[in-house]
Structure formats: C-alpha cells, structure tokens
Write a protein that holds these residues in place. Structure first.
Motif, PDB file in Angstrom:
ATOM      1  N   GLN A  20       0.794  -1.223   0.000  1.00 28.86           N
ATOM      2  CA  GLN A  20       0.000   0.000   0.000  1.00 28.86           C
ATOM      3  C   GLN A  20       0.837   1.290   0.000  1.00 28.86           C
ATOM      4  N   LYS A  21       0.431   2.215  -0.833  1.00 28.07           N
ATOM      5  CA  LYS A  21       1.083   3.514  -0.945  1.00 28.07           C
ATOM      6  C   LYS A  21       1.196   4.196   0.422  1.00 28.07           C
ATOM      7  N   GLN A  22       2.378   4.694   0.734  1.00 27.71           N
ATOM      8  CA  GLN A  22       2.587   5.423   1.993  1.00 27.71           C
ATOM      9  C   GLN A  22       3.616   6.507   1.728  1.00 27.71           C
ATOM     10  N   PRO A  23       3.426   7.672   2.336  1.00 27.50           N
ATOM     11  CA  PRO A  23       4.397   8.748   2.106  1.00 27.50           C
ATOM     12  C   PRO A  23       5.799   8.338   2.575  1.00 27.50           C
ATOM     13  N   GLN A  25       7.763   6.110   1.747  1.00 24.74           N
ATOM     14  CA  GLN A  25       8.114   4.696   1.784  1.00 24.74           C
ATOM     15  C   GLN A  25       8.095   4.146   0.367  1.00 24.74           C
ATOM     16  N   THR A  27       6.865   1.501  -1.805  1.00 24.69           N
ATOM     17  CA  THR A  27       5.843   0.448  -1.798  1.00 24.69           C
ATOM     18  C   THR A  27       5.523   0.054  -3.241  1.00 24.69           C
ATOM     19  N   ARG A  54      -3.698  -6.015  -0.298  1.00 24.98           N
ATOM     20  CA  ARG A  54      -2.357  -5.680   0.175  1.00 24.98           C
ATOM     21  C   ARG A  54      -1.507  -6.914   0.424  1.00 24.98           C
TER      22      ARG A  54
END
Lengths: 266, 266
Positions: A20-23, A25, A27, A54
C-alpha cells in the motif's frame, strides 16, 4: 475515452515497505502509480492503481493483479513492454489485458492462492534468507501433511487473525491446501487456496502447522483452535519473507482446475 | 599454540564490494576478519584471514575456502557454530576443519570450479535479478554445448583476460566443462573446472559462448581466439551476478570424481 488495463505482476518484496502507498516509503502501489502516471504524462497520483489486496513488507508475489484506467489507447503488449522498461528490476509485469470498464481488481476477486516456503537445515542458506522462512529444528512433514487438511472448508478463523485486522466477519472458506516436502532443497512448501485471507492469517496458520510438525501440539489441534476462536491460543506468526501471493482468481478462472489432488479429498 | 582452521563458506555477493579487504567497504574478507578477531578478543586485523583467491563485487560463492590461525583451542564444530552466530546472514560457514599448520588456502589450491547462470525469457525475473545474468535474445544451447568443449585443455588464455589482470603467464589448464540446459527454469548453466582462472576470465569466456549461441560467431571461434591471443577480439564481459565460485580443490580432493561426463571426452 480511457482503456482499463488489468496487469498481472511478480515482485520480490524484500525491499518494499509492503504493497500500500505510503508517504516516504517505497511500496509496490507507490512505484506502479508513479510509473503509470509518468507513462501517461500525468502528475503522480492522478491515475490510481488498484491492487487485488495488500501484501505486507517482505511478502513476495508471483502473480499479483491490479487495474488502472489509462488515457491513451495503447495495445496490451506495448503496455507490457512500457511498464517493464520503467519498473525497477524487483517488479516484473508478466501479463497485460485490456478489460471492460466494470472490471475491478479488488472487488471482483473470487479467490486467492498463497504459497509459504520453510527451509530447514542447520544454518540459514545465504541465497534463501529473503525468500524462505528458516526453521532449524526438525519438522515431521507427515504431521503437517495431515494437519493442514483441517483448514479446508468454511470456518470462523478468529483464532488465526492478527489483532490489527479490520473488523468484520472472520468466516472464510479454504477450498484446498497442498503440502510439498521438497527434499532436494530441504524445504517444505505449503499452499492455501481460499476465497480470501485476513491480516496475517496465513502466517499464523503456518506457525500452528510448524508447532504441530515439531510435536508441540496434537495433530488435530487446528480443529480445536477453529472452535475456540481465540487468537491467544494460536500464539506465533511466521515471518513475512516465506510468503508468496501465488495467484488471484476472478470469475471465469476455474478453481476446479487447480490443486486437484487435495480437492478430491474433500 | 594456535590451531589453523580451514573454513568452507557460501556467500551471496550482492551486497559485498568483492572479496578483498578495503577501507570503508563491506567485503567478505573484511567481515570475516572482524568476526574472527572479535571471537578471539583481538584488535581487528591482528589475526589475518587468507582466502583461496578473490571474487569480484556481485560474484557469489557456494563453497569458498579460507584459513586463519586462532589462539584458542576450539573444536571445529564449535568454531562452525560460533562463526555462523556472528556472521551476517549473507555469509554461511558450511564446514570447519582443523588442519596442519602448513596448509595454505591460497598457495595449496590445485583447482577451482566455477558456475555461470544465464536466465532467458523476455523480461528479468525479479527473483533472479541478482543471481543470474539475464539474456533476453534467443540462445541456441546446442551451439554453446559444442563450443564450450574448445576450452578444455592447456591453452594460452590471453584473449580471455581483462586488461587489469596482474602480469605473468596466461597459460592455464581447463580440466573439464559442463553445459546444462535447464528448461524448467529457462536457464543455461555453464561450469568450468580448471587449475586457475585469471581476472574476468570466465565472464569473458561466457560472453564469447553467448555470442556463439546467438550465431554471431562461428561455432569453433574459440579455437581461433585461443590462437590470436588478442583481448580485443573477445570483446564483451558478462556481468558479475551470474558467477558462482562452486568449489576449491586441494591435494587429496580427487578431481577425477567430478564432471566425469566431459572428462571422458578428452
């Protein structure tokens, strides 16, 4: 006018902080979104990439699925080449299909198959350290091979869900399982094919199987655990690096063709 | 009183700047030297670790050999456990022997065997990217299988030495070769067993084989290259990540037991 593309892709999860997209990081979703928007000459994030679900940090995929809408009419094979030329080497797009605009990679899932690899042996093999869980204590494969059958069917899997899982029903169906004793590679491989799996479910199920294989639990303890619905009693969670998302099923993929051996036992 | 220990170990070369100790770089020799001195409670570098020879950055080993003198009398199996408990996971010590004080891991070498893995297929497999060279253009395995035999024997390998190699004779003997067409994994595996190999020699030899397999050179071009003694004519060097040091031979290891198939052709 946009085309909806369904993509099937593999990744080595070692260097990703999960799907999952994360600031800040790295991914899978983040990388794919950047690549797709760059190809379309859009600002990053303008086009969304929807995965089938996910996977955690360190978990691998042999055939994850996602979809996105692309503003230009590009043939599937050119999209495949384009994506692979822009993706980093730890993601490989294996297949691209143009699908109807009502296909949804997540909502349309009818089943998923996961593989879990456990390597045995006295010390960690340097070439497997990111790709299998290492379990140095002896495991009796025949115990695991018997016990794993107890997962098949429709059950309440409350004993096998991590506390961080989102609320909702814990009832899931496991269509088939498979246990392989790969003596050449000193490895045990476990496959689970079901209608869906919850947070850490497979890693908790495998941990129970390993304890059964070591003789620390009765061979049919899974039947008891399914009844008690108590996460505390399942205890351990196996590491992420042995887990692979092997296949995602959609309507039209016929589940009956896979894992025949154990389906016949049902 | 010190014991001399001969250690046999595997490593995943991906995250090492090669074998040889270098300031500010993570190297195999550097890591092992630090571990051994720590175990002996000595200042780093007081005890030296002598490898059978160097491997380049990114090159792997299935069974590299080294020796060192240790100031305490520790049984071989305890040394094995101790080393593995302190080594990072990308080095695994597979075997430890206490040897006589005149054994030398480098000077006593009688032969080395290397493996080179080439994966085929349209795109790079994310799980192989550090462990095979990827060659997407079609290779005719039968051409390679024929051509590789031309390396067997005592030859001047001047055409197959990188310019950075140290001066000296370029005459080496290749005892045996082996080519495997691993269709299941879409991979070609090449083995070379000889009395010693020079800087980049195998990577240059494999590059010539690949060009032969693509039909870009005549099948017996190796015979010509051995005669002309001109590095310019061999041209390419294959990448480091496909190369594995597979075995190091010492007096007493009987070379005749290995790679029988091709030895009989000599």
């Amino acid at each position: 006018m946009t085309n909806r593309y369904k993509i099937t892709f593999a990744y080595d999860g070692t260097k990703f902080a999960g799907f999952q997209k994360q600031p800040q990081q790295r991914t899978i979703e983040g990388v794919l979104t950047r690549v797709v928007n760059k190809m379309a000459k859009r600002a990053d994030g303008e086009i969304s990439v929807y995965g089938s679900g996910r996977t955690d940090a360190g978990v691998h995929a042999l055939a994850q699925v996602a979809h996105f809408d692309f503003p230009f009419d590009i043939p599937a094979d050119s999209m495949l080449k384009g994506l692979n030329s822009m993706c980093p080497l730890d993601i490989e797009v294996k297949d691209v299909e143009i699908v109807s605009n009502d296909f949804h990679a997540r909502y349309d899932v009818t089943g998923k198959k996961y593989l879990y690899r456990i390597s045995q042996g006295r010390f960690t093999d340097p070439f497997k350290r990111n790709y299998t869980a290492h379990w140095r204590l002896p495991i009796d494969f025949s115990l695991i091979d018997t016990a794993i059958q107890d997962f098949v069917g429709k059950h309440d899997f409350s004993s096998f869900v991590a506390s961080g899982a989102k609320p909702g029903s814990r009832i899931r169906t496991i269509f088939a399982v498979n246990a392989i004793d790969d003596e050449v590679n000193d490895e045990i491989q476990l496959e689970f094919y079901g209608d869906g799996f919850m947070y850490n479910q497979i890693r908790i199920m495998v941990a129970v199987l390993v304890e059964i294989g070591m003789g620390k639990r009765p061979v049919h303890d899974i039947q008891r655990l399914l009844k008690v619905k108590d996460r505390q009693q399942a205890r351990l969670t196996m590491p992420a690096n042995g887990l692979y998302l092997k296949k995602v099923y959609y309507p039209g993929d016929d589940p009956k063709h896979s894992m025949k051996k154990h389906q016949q036992r049902d």
